[in-house]
Design a protein around this motif. Structure first.
Motif, PDB file in Angstrom:
ATOM      1  N   LEU A   1       0.830  -1.210   0.000  1.00 30.72           N
ATOM      2  CA  LEU A   1       0.000   0.000   0.000  1.00 30.72           C
ATOM      3  C   LEU A   1       0.862   1.257   0.000  1.00 30.72           C
ATOM      4  CD1 LEU A   1      -2.884  -1.060   2.399  1.00 30.72           C
ATOM      5  CD2 LEU A   1      -3.064  -0.511  -0.030  1.00 30.72           C
ATOM      6  N   THR A   2       1.997   1.205   0.693  1.00 29.23           N
ATOM      7  CA  THR A   2       2.892   2.353   0.706  1.00 29.23           C
ATOM      8  C   THR A   2       3.424   2.626  -0.702  1.00 29.23           C
ATOM      9  OG1 THR A   2       3.527   1.877   2.986  1.00 29.23           O
ATOM     10  CG2 THR A   2       5.005   3.286   1.714  1.00 29.23           C
ATOM     11  N   ARG A   3       3.821   1.537  -1.408  1.00 31.36           N
ATOM     12  CA  ARG A   3       4.303   1.696  -2.790  1.00 31.36           C
ATOM     13  C   ARG A   3       3.190   2.235  -3.690  1.00 31.36           C
ATOM     14  NH1 ARG A   3       5.491  -3.438  -4.010  1.00 31.36           N
ATOM     15  NH2 ARG A   3       6.112  -4.089  -1.962  1.00 31.36           N
ATOM     16  N   LEU A   4       1.989   1.708  -3.511  1.00 33.76           N
ATOM     17  CA  LEU A   4       0.849   2.161  -4.305  1.00 33.76           C
ATOM     18  C   LEU A   4       0.571   3.643  -4.042  1.00 33.76           C
ATOM     19  CD1 LEU A   4      -1.220   1.051  -6.289  1.00 33.76           C
ATOM     20  CD2 LEU A   4      -2.701   0.530  -4.361  1.00 33.76           C
ATOM     21  N   ARG A   5       0.642   4.035  -2.784  1.00 37.82           N
ATOM     22  CA  ARG A   5       0.426   5.446  -2.445  1.00 37.82           C
ATOM     23  C   ARG A   5       1.457   6.329  -3.119  1.00 37.82           C
ATOM     24  NH1 ARG A   5       2.532   6.760   3.090  1.00 37.82           N
ATOM     25  NH2 ARG A   5       4.389   6.647   1.807  1.00 37.82           N
TER      26      ARG A   5
ATOM     27  N   ALA B   1      -1.230   2.035 -14.129  1.00 33.90           N
ATOM     28  CA  ALA B   1      -2.036   1.570 -15.256  1.00 33.90           C
ATOM     29  C   ALA B   1      -1.724   0.117 -15.579  1.00 33.90           C
ATOM     30  CB  ALA B   1      -1.799   2.447 -16.477  1.00 33.90           C
ATOM     31  N   ASN B   2      -0.518  -0.320 -15.308  1.00 31.64           N
ATOM     32  CA  ASN B   2      -0.094  -1.675 -15.653  1.00 31.64           C
ATOM     33  C   ASN B   2       0.721  -2.252 -14.498  1.00 31.64           C
ATOM     34  OD1 ASN B   2       0.190  -3.925 -17.180  1.00 31.64           O
ATOM     35  ND2 ASN B   2       1.619  -3.039 -18.666  1.00 31.64           N
TER      36      ASN B   2
ATOM     37  N   LEU C   1       0.813   6.548  -6.783  1.00 33.60           N
ATOM     38  CA  LEU C   1      -0.355   7.395  -7.033  1.00 33.60           C
ATOM     39  C   LEU C   1       0.036   8.866  -6.978  1.00 33.60           C
ATOM     40  CD1 LEU C   1      -3.420   7.618  -7.429  1.00 33.60           C
ATOM     41  CD2 LEU C   1      -3.657   7.597  -4.942  1.00 33.60           C
ATOM     42  N   THR C   2       0.864   9.217  -6.015  1.00 31.28           N
ATOM     43  CA  THR C   2       1.303  10.608  -5.890  1.00 31.28           C
ATOM     44  C   THR C   2       2.007  11.047  -7.169  1.00 31.28           C
ATOM     45  OG1 THR C   2       1.552  10.357  -3.514  1.00 31.28           O
ATOM     46  CG2 THR C   2       2.744  12.178  -4.537  1.00 31.28           C
ATOM     47  N   ASN C   3       2.881  10.187  -7.710  1.00 27.47           N
ATOM     48  CA  ASN C   3       3.587  10.528  -8.949  1.00 27.47           C
ATOM     49  C   ASN C   3       2.623  10.619 -10.122  1.00 27.47           C
ATOM     50  OD1 ASN C   3       6.023  10.515  -7.593  1.00 27.47           O
ATOM     51  ND2 ASN C   3       6.427   8.364  -8.057  1.00 27.47           N
ATOM     52  N   CYS C   4       1.669   9.683 -10.200  1.00 24.93           N
ATOM     53  CA  CYS C   4       0.765   9.623 -11.349  1.00 24.93           C
ATOM     54  C   CYS C   4      -0.254  10.742 -11.364  1.00 24.93           C
ATOM     55  CB  CYS C   4       0.061   8.273 -11.385  1.00 24.93           C
ATOM     56  SG  CYS C   4       1.175   6.932 -11.849  1.00 24.93           S
ATOM     57  N   ILE C   5      -0.647  11.228 -10.199  1.00 28.17           N
ATOM     58  CA  ILE C   5      -1.627  12.313 -10.166  1.00 28.17           C
ATOM     59  C   ILE C   5      -1.061  13.539 -10.881  1.00 28.17           C
ATOM     60  CG2 ILE C   5      -2.620  14.029  -8.589  1.00 28.17           C
ATOM     61  CD1 ILE C   5      -3.452  11.683  -6.803  1.00 28.17           C
TER      62      ILE C   5
END
Ligand code: FES
Length: 153
Positions: free
Chosen positions: A108-112, A132-133, A115-119
């Motif tokens: 979840l930390t990696r996903l967070r 996305a992948n 997400l911060t970078n992708c936003i």
């Protein structure tokens, strides 16, 4: 509903529901799943030993952190019959899941962080976006098919 006296040894389903905050239908489900047990009175009514309250609390808390019911049942099956579980019993049971919870927290930390970078990006590129992948483990080796093993004569 009247709460049971403090020294009551057994609880009705309604009392257990009231004390635990868990619906009677859920208590019956827990019983069918082997997570808790009761005895039947001569009138075929369920009665739960008072320490079932702790079992119900353990089930609810374990579910809240995402532990599957089958694993909760396995853990509870290691408790001794006929004895109220001690604090160390509960600690031993919950320690079984520490490594799994740590792994999920890392994910979840990696996903967070992704997400911060992708936003700020928004490209959702299949070639480079981990959101996305997310399962593209072979994408780090380069573009194109990576595992097709075809012999061409
Ligand atoms: S949205 Fe661009 S890298 Fe994820």
């Amino acid at each position: 509903m009247d709460l049971p006296e403090w020294n009551t040894k057994e609880l009705t389903p309604g009392q257990l529901s009231e004390r635990s905050g868990v619906a009677v239908s859920a208590l019956h489900f827990y019983e069918r799943e082997g997570l808790i047990s009761s005895r039947r009175t001569s009138g075929n009514q369920r009665r739960y030993k008072r320490d079932v309250l702790r079992r119900v609390a353990f089930v609810r808390l374990s579910q809240r952190v995402g532990i599957p019911l089958a694993e909760i049942r396995d853990a509870l099956s290691t408790l001794p019959d006929g004895r109220t579980p001690t604090r160390s019993d509960w600690a031993r049971l919950s320690s079984r899941w520490h490594a799994d919870l740590d792994r999920r927290i890392d994910q979840l930390t990696r996903l967070r962080d992704d997400l911060t970078n992708c936003i700020g990006c928004g490209c959702l590129s299949l070639a480079s976006c981990t959101l996305a992948n997310p399962h593209d483990a072979l994408g780090t080796e380069g573009p194109g098919a990576r595992v097709i093993d075809v012999e061409i004569d």
